[in-house]
Design an enzyme around this catalytic site. Structure first.
Site, PDB file in Angstrom:
ATOM      1  N   LEU A  55       0.863  -1.168   0.000  1.00 55.91           N
ATOM      2  CA  LEU A  55       0.000   0.000   0.000  1.00 55.91           C
ATOM      3  C   LEU A  55       0.903   1.222   0.000  1.00 55.91           C
ATOM      4  CD1 LEU A  55      -2.697  -0.900   2.719  1.00 55.91           C
ATOM      5  CD2 LEU A  55      -2.959  -1.023   0.236  1.00 55.91           C
ATOM      6  N   ASP A  56       0.506   2.279  -0.704  1.00 57.10           N
ATOM      7  CA  ASP A  56       1.272   3.519  -0.683  1.00 57.10           C
ATOM      8  C   ASP A  56       1.396   4.018   0.748  1.00 57.10           C
ATOM      9  OD1 ASP A  56       1.268   3.391  -3.427  1.00 57.10           O
ATOM     10  OD2 ASP A  56      -0.351   4.844  -3.680  1.00 57.10           O
ATOM     11  N   ALA A  57       2.440   4.780   1.005  1.00 61.41           N
ATOM     12  CA  ALA A  57       2.648   5.308   2.357  1.00 61.41           C
ATOM     13  C   ALA A  57       1.442   6.111   2.830  1.00 61.41           C
ATOM     14  CB  ALA A  57       3.907   6.164   2.392  1.00 61.41           C
TER      15      ALA A  57
END
Length: 240
Positions: A55-57
């Site tokens: 997942l993106d930050a």
């Protein structure tokens, strides 16, 4: 980092926004260990764990870790074969259609080659504020959407909504800085408005259906409040 699911093969945690899944591959982009989910999961389980997807930050929500290398292989296979069903929620600029498919090829981050990319969404709610954000429109309109990515490209949801001129709020790379600032300073919502709400798949070992959902958090409770038509506008916007 809240534990959402656990069995002998894997765990699911509720990833907070602003946390990275694992250390950055480029040593020049160092991230504090306190902001890396992998280390938190290891401490939580008191053993080695294996990331099986990303997942993106800036994205919050459901994140899996395998508890052994063989289990990681099986779970990675689910994702690579698109045998998982992912449901996200996002807030985007403007009024989108009630529902639509976005089938716009996207460039691979590694080579730049165009590849198939498919996302579908449905609109959950809209809100309009009597404020000119930027110079183009006299009011600010937003949509709250539920999104299903059918492929797993880099920043797929963020790039797809940018390509249809409805960028995600809080997206510093593909978004609109004026509306990002408005959400942050006037509405009190910081960071990327993207949540991995639900992950569903068939358990590789038991054959049972697994559905894991991230619980409400303060940020998304605030978003729900902003889109609630029963709430007075003066309570939503600081400047009113």
């Amino acid at each position: 980092m809240e534990l959402l699911y656990k069995d002998e093969y894997f765990i699911a945690v509720n990833k907070p926004s602003g946390f990275h899944v694992h250390p950055h591959e480029n040593p020049e982009h160092r991230v504090s260990r306190d902001k890396i989910c992998l280390y938190h999961a290891r401490r939580m389980m008191k053993q080695h764990v294996y990331p099986v997807h990303r997942l993106d930050a800036g994205t919050s929500g459901v994140l899996l870790f395998a508890l052994s290398s063989p289990a990681a292989g099986q779970l990675c296979k689910l994702f690579s074969e698109r045998a998982t069903h992912k449901t996200y929620q996002a807030v985007v600029r403007g009024y989108v259609k009630e529902a639509d498919d976005i089938q716009i090829p996207l460039e691979l981050d590694s080579t730049g080659d165009l590849v198939e990319a498919h996302s579908s969404y449905k609109r959950l709610a809209t809100v309009e504020f009597p404020v000119a954000v930027g110079k183009k429109f006299p009011t600010a309109r937003y949509s709250w959407v539920e999104v299903t990515p059918h492929t797993g490209r880099y920043h797929q949801i963020r790039r797809h909504f940018n390509r249809i001129s409805h960028p995600l709020l809080g997206d510093a790379v593909h978004g609109d800085s004026h509306h990002n600032r408005f959400f942050r300073t006037e509405l009190g919502v910081e960071g990327l408005c993207l949540k991995a709400l639900r992950l569903e798949f068939t358990h590789p070992w038991s054959g049972e259906k697994v559905s894991i959902e991230a619980p409400p958090c303060e940020k998304w409770k605030k978003i729900q409040f902003l889109f609630d038509p029963e709430q007075p506008l003066k309570d939503k916007l600081k400047s009113l």
